[in-house]
Design a protein around this motif. Structure first.
Motif, short mmCIF file in Angstrom:
data_model
loop_
_atom_site.label_atom_id
_atom_site.label_comp_id
_atom_site.label_asym_id
_atom_site.label_seq_id
_atom_site.Cartn_x
_atom_site.Cartn_y
_atom_site.Cartn_z
N HIS A 120 0.83 -1.21 0.00
CA HIS A 120 0.00 0.00 0.00
C HIS A 120 0.86 1.25 0.00
O HIS A 120 0.60 2.21 -0.74
CB HIS A 120 -0.93 -0.02 1.22
CG HIS A 120 -2.00 1.01 1.19
ND1 HIS A 120 -1.84 2.25 1.80
CD2 HIS A 120 -3.24 1.00 0.63
CE1 HIS A 120 -2.95 2.95 1.62
NE2 HIS A 120 -3.80 2.23 0.91
N GLU A 121 1.92 1.24 0.78
CA GLU A 121 2.78 2.42 0.92
C GLU A 121 3.70 2.61 -0.27
O GLU A 121 3.99 3.74 -0.66
CB GLU A 121 3.61 2.30 2.21
CG GLU A 121 4.57 3.44 2.45
CD GLU A 121 3.89 4.79 2.60
OE1 GLU A 121 4.52 5.82 2.25
OE2 GLU A 121 2.73 4.83 3.04
N LYS A 144 -2.28 3.20 -3.05
CA LYS A 144 -2.77 4.15 -2.05
C LYS A 144 -3.53 5.31 -2.68
O LYS A 144 -4.26 6.02 -2.00
CB LYS A 144 -1.62 4.67 -1.19
CG LYS A 144 -0.55 5.44 -1.94
CD LYS A 144 0.56 5.90 -0.98
CE LYS A 144 1.75 6.45 -1.72
NZ LYS A 144 2.58 5.39 -2.30
#
Length: 196
Positions: free
Chosen positions: A163-164, A169
């Motif tokens: 996600h990061e 994201k």
């Protein structure tokens, strides 16, 4: 060939249209390691480096690529997932990815699930692509495992690291994404639809 393991994010600095082509200039932490004629996957699209200047490099997409991917919707400031081609002898941490997008899909829901995220995508099943439960799928160049496989949709579970470090994201419901179906799944699909 790629693995679907994203190395870094790039930031689109400039987009130029020339006839049916689009030239995209990207700022990236790996630019100083690139060379002209090198293949790099951008959101899963294999594109060739045609120019390098300082911390930016430029790739060119032809009409065929623009029509089959989400590249035509890219805008200045957008983040793109980047992966350089795999080297022979390296570990294959993801799965075999060609960098040839099969079709686009749409993010239809995002659910936060106590430390991870469940993304659900929908795609046009008339193109005879299919997902297989616990099989592999590439979404915007990211190698993932299919869950909740259905006729025209599937989900993937995203850990915090992914996600990061990818543009997941930035997805919202309605985001258009690039899909490359698993090579083995494509073969099974062709058998299933008697296309071989």
């Amino acid at each position: 060939m790629f693995t679907g393991i994203i190395e870094t994010l790039g930031t689109i600095q400039e987009i130029k249209h020339e006839k049916d082509n689009i030239h995209v200039t990207i700022d990236s932490s790996i630019t100083n390691e690139l060379k002209i004629d090198q293949s790099v996957a951008h959101n899963g699209i294999c594109l060739t480096v045609v120019a390098i200047k300082d911390s930016t490099y430029t790739v060119t997409a032809i009409d065929e690529t623009i029509q089959k991917t989400n590249l035509g919707e890219w805008q200045k400031g957008d983040f793109v997932n980047l992966e350089r081609a795999m080297k022979l002898g390296d570990r294959l941490d993801g799965h075999i990815v060609q960098g040839h997008v099969d079709q686009t899909g749409t993010c239809i829901s995002i659910e936060e699930t106590n430390g991870s995220w469940l993304y659900t995508f929908e795609y046009d099943d008339k193109l005879n692509n299919l997902t297989i439960e616990k099989g592999s799928i590439t979404v915007n160049g990211v190698s993932l495992t299919v869950v909740n496989s259905q006729k025209n949709q599937f989900s993937v579970a995203i850990i915090p690291y992914t996600h990061e470090h990818t543009n997941f994201k930035n997805f919202v419901a309605g985001s258009k994404i690039n899909l490359e179906f698993d090579v083995i799944g494509k073969y099974v699909s062709k058998l299933y639809t008697n296309k071989i």
